[in-house]
Design an enzyme around this catalytic site. Structure first.
Site, PDB file in Angstrom:
ATOM      1  N   CYS A 292      -9.033  11.545   6.211  1.00  0.00           N
ATOM      2  CA  CYS A 292      -7.614  11.537   6.556  1.00  0.00           C
ATOM      3  C   CYS A 292      -7.409  12.400   7.800  1.00  0.00           C
ATOM      4  CB  CYS A 292      -6.782  12.164   5.438  1.00  0.00           C
ATOM      5  SG  CYS A 292      -6.861  11.282   3.901  1.00  0.00           S
TER       6      CYS A 292
ATOM      7  N   ILE B  93     -20.931   6.217   1.282  1.00  0.00           N
ATOM      8  CA  ILE B  93     -19.979   6.494   2.341  1.00  0.00           C
ATOM      9  C   ILE B  93     -18.612   5.886   2.021  1.00  0.00           C
ATOM     10  CG2 ILE B  93     -21.612   6.573   4.293  1.00  0.00           C
ATOM     11  CD1 ILE B  93     -21.051   3.563   4.763  1.00  0.00           C
TER      12      ILE B  93
HETATM   13  C1  LIG Z   1      -8.921  -1.906  -1.188  1.00  0.00           C
HETATM   14  C2  LIG Z   1      -9.666  -0.618  -1.070  1.00  0.00           C
HETATM   15  C3  LIG Z   1      -9.019   0.586  -1.331  1.00  0.00           C
HETATM   16  C4  LIG Z   1      -9.702   1.808  -1.233  1.00  0.00           C
HETATM   17  N1  LIG Z   1      -9.040   2.969  -1.499  1.00  0.00           N
HETATM   18  C5  LIG Z   1      -9.705   4.153  -1.427  1.00  0.00           C
HETATM   19  C6  LIG Z   1      -9.050   5.376  -1.754  1.00  0.00           C
HETATM   20  O1  LIG Z   1      -7.869   5.416  -2.116  1.00  0.00           O
HETATM   21  N2  LIG Z   1      -9.765   6.529  -1.645  1.00  0.00           N
HETATM   22  C7  LIG Z   1     -11.084   6.556  -1.275  1.00  0.00           C
HETATM   23  O2  LIG Z   1     -11.696   7.633  -1.226  1.00  0.00           O
HETATM   24  N3  LIG Z   1     -11.741   5.394  -0.994  1.00  0.00           N
HETATM   25  C8  LIG Z   1     -11.081   4.207  -1.051  1.00  0.00           C
HETATM   26  N4  LIG Z   1     -11.751   3.041  -0.766  1.00  0.00           N
HETATM   27  C9  LIG Z   1     -13.192   3.088  -0.382  1.00  0.00           C
HETATM   28  C10 LIG Z   1     -14.107   2.714  -1.562  1.00  0.00           C
HETATM   29  O3  LIG Z   1     -13.941   3.595  -2.652  1.00  0.00           O
HETATM   30  C11 LIG Z   1     -15.594   2.693  -1.126  1.00  0.00           C
HETATM   31  O4  LIG Z   1     -16.011   4.001  -0.804  1.00  0.00           O
HETATM   32  C12 LIG Z   1     -15.865   1.802   0.075  1.00  0.00           C
HETATM   33  O5  LIG Z   1     -15.102   0.609  -0.003  1.00  0.00           O
HETATM   34  C13 LIG Z   1     -17.357   1.409   0.204  1.00  0.00           C
HETATM   35  O6  LIG Z   1     -17.864   0.820  -0.985  1.00  0.00           O
HETATM   36  P1  LIG Z   1     -17.831  -0.768  -1.289  1.00  0.00           P
HETATM   37  O7  LIG Z   1     -18.445  -1.486  -0.127  1.00  0.00           O
HETATM   38  O8  LIG Z   1     -18.596  -0.933  -2.574  1.00  0.00           O
HETATM   39  O9  LIG Z   1     -16.379  -1.136  -1.466  1.00  0.00           O
HETATM   40  C14 LIG Z   1     -11.076   1.817  -0.856  1.00  0.00           C
HETATM   41  C15 LIG Z   1     -11.720   0.599  -0.596  1.00  0.00           C
HETATM   42  C16 LIG Z   1     -11.053  -0.608  -0.702  1.00  0.00           C
HETATM   43  C17 LIG Z   1     -11.793  -1.885  -0.416  1.00  0.00           C
END
Ligand SMILES: Cc1cc2nc3c(=O)[nH]c(=O)nc-3n(C[C@H](O)[C@H](O)[C@H](O)COP(=O)(O)O)c2cc1C
Length: 316
Positions: free
Chosen positions: A130, A191
């Site tokens: 952030c 990440i």
């Molecule tokens: C729709 C969406 C909302 C997310 N909201 C948050 C969040 O509020 N806080 C956070 O730390 N990461 C958030 N993320 C990141 C995920 O927790 C994760 O770290 C990231 O998407 C990589 O993993 P993945 O490829 O398995 O999704 C969000 C990801 C997506 C796709």
């Protein structure tokens, strides 16, 4: 029996599979379809000190092998959250981890202290991707100094396990990881999403209301595996690897790079049973190789990585 358990600070998880923040709600929506007692933990959507409406729509865009999101941390703010939401997490059959975001060091300390004080919340994940309003909007996770400051403040606000979530949008993720550990992090989540953008060529304008967003899903997996590999060489605390995990073999890549646990985010949007399948198939993968504990393969493909449990061959 194969031991899949993992310790993140003083938090013991029976399974090494976490549900990524913002991708699994609080588990409630998925409960009719999956057995929540068979996942390690749910990481809740990030909460901030003040309520946030989030970004203008559209907030999601499909991309090749992934998606872009720009939700903008929509949430009701910590006070409403504590009063209306948190009590509901008490009866979840899995561990619930709170996630905190903020726009100043004070914001983080305030929100962590309030959330971590609740029994329903077993650990805190710090989403430091952030902007800091006090330093020209520089992202906390992109600067070792700011990372140190915010992690120290959060550390002072709770004795519960503190997982610091790192951003891949940096030149040297190892330097940020070292700072987070020195400031008191118990574990690192590696990440968060990768910055990206998509343009609608017919409308000739950006597809996301926010213009830019975060890329997730299989498209970022090689970036995430490398980040875990580099962080594992920089710190001694456990890593929760994440980024594009959809199958057991994807998860194993992360363990071999140096992750002690994995997190599944975007994959849950297509199949919320992925985490249960990973637990079953991971146990089978290890059993077939006569490996008794997942800990033994952590960092196995990371040259020079010091793992006291390292597996050196069939134990017969
Ligand atoms: C729709 C969406 C909302 C997310 N909201 C948050 C969040 O509020 N806080 C956070 O730390 N990461 C958030 N993320 C990141 C995920 O927790 C994760 O770290 C990231 O998407 C990589 O993993 P993945 O490829 O398995 O999704 C969000 C990801 C997506 C796709």
């Amino acid at each position: 029996m194969v031991d899949l358990s993992v310790d993140l600070g003083n938090l013991h998880l029976q399974y090494p599979t976490l549900m990524g923040s913002g991708c699994y709600g609080s588990g409630e929506e998925f409960a009719p379809f999956v057995d929540l007692s068979r996942i390690g933990a749910v990481v809740l959507k990030s909460v901030t000190r003040q309520p946030r409406l989030g970004n203008p729509t559209p907030r999601l865009v499909h991309t090749p092998a992934g998606m872009l999101n720009a939700i903008g941390l929509q949430n009701p703010g910590i006070d409403w959250y504590l009063e209306h939401d948190v009590a509901k997490f008490a009866d979840r059959p899995c561990v619930v981890i709170g996630s905190v975001a903020g726009f100043s060091v004070d914001d983080y300390a305030y929100t962590v202290e309030k959330l971590a004080a609740r029994d329903e919340i077993k650990a805190i994940e710090l989403n430091i991707s952030c902007p800091n309003v006090a330093s020209e909007g520089e992202t906390f996770a992109c600067d070792p100094n700011l990372t140190g400051k915010v992690v120290r403040a959060a550390r002072a606000a709770t004795g519960k396990t503190l997982i610091v979530k790192l951003s891949p949008n940096v030149t040297d993720i190892g330097a940020i990881a070292r700072e987070a550990q020195a400031a008191g992090a118990d574990a690192l989540a590696v990440i968060n999403t990768v910055r990206g953008m998509s343009i609608d060529v017919d409308l000739m304008r950006p597809r996301l209301g926010n213009v830019t967003g975060g890329l997730s899903g299989p498209a970022i997996r090689p970036i995430a595996v490398l980040a875990v590999y580099e962080v594992a060489r920089a710190v001694t605390i456990p890593i929760v690897g994440q980024g594009g995990i959809e199958t057991t073999r994807d998860a194993i890549e992360f363990f071999l790079a140096g992750a002690s646990a994995v997190s599944i985010g975007t994959g849950n949007f297509t199949d919320p049973r992925i985490p249960m399948r990973i637990v079953d198939e991971l146990a089978e993968f290890l059993r077939r190789r006569n490996v008794r504990s997942l800990k033994q393969i952590v960092g196995k493909a990371n040259v020079g990585f010091a793992n006291p449990y390292q597996y050196e061959g069939d134990e017969g």
